[in-house]
Design an enzyme around this catalytic site. Sequence first.
Site, PDB file in Angstrom:
ATOM      1  CD  GLU A   1      -1.970  -3.534   9.055  1.00  0.00           C
ATOM      2  OE1 GLU A   1      -1.533  -2.039   8.905  1.00  0.00           O
ATOM      3  OE2 GLU A   1      -2.698  -3.814   8.237  1.00  0.00           O
TER       4      GLU A   1
ATOM      5  NE  ARG B   1      -6.355   0.176   0.896  1.00  0.00           N
ATOM      6  CZ  ARG B   1      -6.236  -0.651   1.684  1.00  0.00           C
ATOM      7  NH1 ARG B   1      -5.598   0.186   2.868  1.00  0.00           N
ATOM      8  NH2 ARG B   1      -6.551  -1.864   1.894  1.00  0.00           N
TER       9      ARG B   1
ATOM     10  CD  GLU C   1      -0.358   0.587   4.518  1.00  0.00           C
ATOM     11  OE1 GLU C   1       0.423  -0.550   4.662  1.00  0.00           O
ATOM     12  OE2 GLU C   1      -1.427   0.403   4.302  1.00  0.00           O
TER      13      GLU C   1
ATOM     14  CG  HIS D   1       0.095  -4.222   5.244  1.00  0.00           C
ATOM     15  ND1 HIS D   1      -0.720  -3.731   4.312  1.00  0.00           N
ATOM     16  CD2 HIS D   1       0.664  -5.311   4.848  1.00  0.00           C
ATOM     17  CE1 HIS D   1      -0.826  -4.857   3.490  1.00  0.00           C
ATOM     18  NE2 HIS D   1       0.070  -5.797   3.842  1.00  0.00           N
TER      19      HIS D   1
ATOM     20  CG  HIS E   1      -2.012  -1.145   1.074  1.00  0.00           C
ATOM     21  ND1 HIS E   1      -2.580  -1.865   2.179  1.00  0.00           N
ATOM     22  CD2 HIS E   1      -2.871  -1.668   0.045  1.00  0.00           C
ATOM     23  CE1 HIS E   1      -3.342  -2.663   1.991  1.00  0.00           C
ATOM     24  NE2 HIS E   1      -3.523  -2.390   0.628  1.00  0.00           N
TER      25      HIS E   1
END
Length: 367
Positions: free
Chosen positions: A300, A155, A98, A226, A95
Amino acid sequence: MSQSIRGILVLLVLAGLGSLGRVGKCAEHRVNYDYFKYHTMAEITGWMEQLEKEHQGVVTIVPYGQTYENRSITLLKISVGSEKKKAIWMDCGIHSREWISPAFCQYFVKQILDTYQTDEKMKQMLSNMDFYITPVLNMDGYVYTWQNITNRLWRKSRSPGNCGDSCMGTDLNRNFDANWGTVGVSRNCCSEVYNGAKELSETEAQAVTSFVLGKRNEIMCFLTIHSYGQLILLPYGHPNVSAPNIDELMSVGVAAAEAIKNVHGMSYTVGTSPNVLYPNSGSSRDWARLIGIPYTFTFELRDKGEHGFKLPEDQIQPTCEEAYEGARSIITYVHDKTFNIPNAASTLIATIWMVLLTLCLTSAPLL
């Protein structure tokens, strides 16, 4: 000494100084590459090329696909020795907004290269495994986020949709052949979670699929990085599907979260996406588990929403330091289990029992 010989010596000295200057510039490049700032795609590509030059025989740039805008998707293979070995996969930047994700991949590579000759555990793991690390998978999107402030939170990929130029792109992490199109997606190509015209419609997803399938018997662990949320996600994203080794994955994930917390006190939540985030389908993590790679995780990274995708640069270092320990915890577990190497705790327990047994035998009365 003749004038001609003196002249030759002067030339040799000057040549030596020139070589030192070149070495100095090379060392300066290493020192000056700032791992705790965000870098453009061009800077990251230059960094990859420099690493390959500086670590010949250990670091190799491997192209394995093309983006929609015809950029070469490349990974860094870190390998010691020429024999075929087991492997770890890591990708960052699927993405594009990020930015902390590619920053982490760069830091992760740096840590391996800085420590594998002195850190006995890393040396052992590199003797048994190769690392395949993609610093930026969604290269087109990443370049787009650097163009101007308006694009910063883009994104998706940059392939055309069917809704006009303002609705380009596909969410690459909804495009893999893993329960594709069932939950957590949109069929509206203007949506941020648009999953594509069909599974594997995107060249980036095709590239990962082709490369990993070709090494499915070698890759033991698949890590995709991510942000944000401070989570360690397990397969699967579909609420009605469970990984056969879910209990083990949970245990490994919890240990990684503890390793992360031990660095700077940050708490990471562990679980499947439906349980701790939201249901989704078509993720690379789920696809990797479906094809038989036993250990697949999504990280994440920081934070929990205060800064979100615009994590300040002063948080890059602590984020990378803690996430490195989490990733290392998982990789160490996978390595030790695969190669039947007892972990430190079990080795300590065995040593204690051996000492106690020896004391009992030596102190027992003669009968």
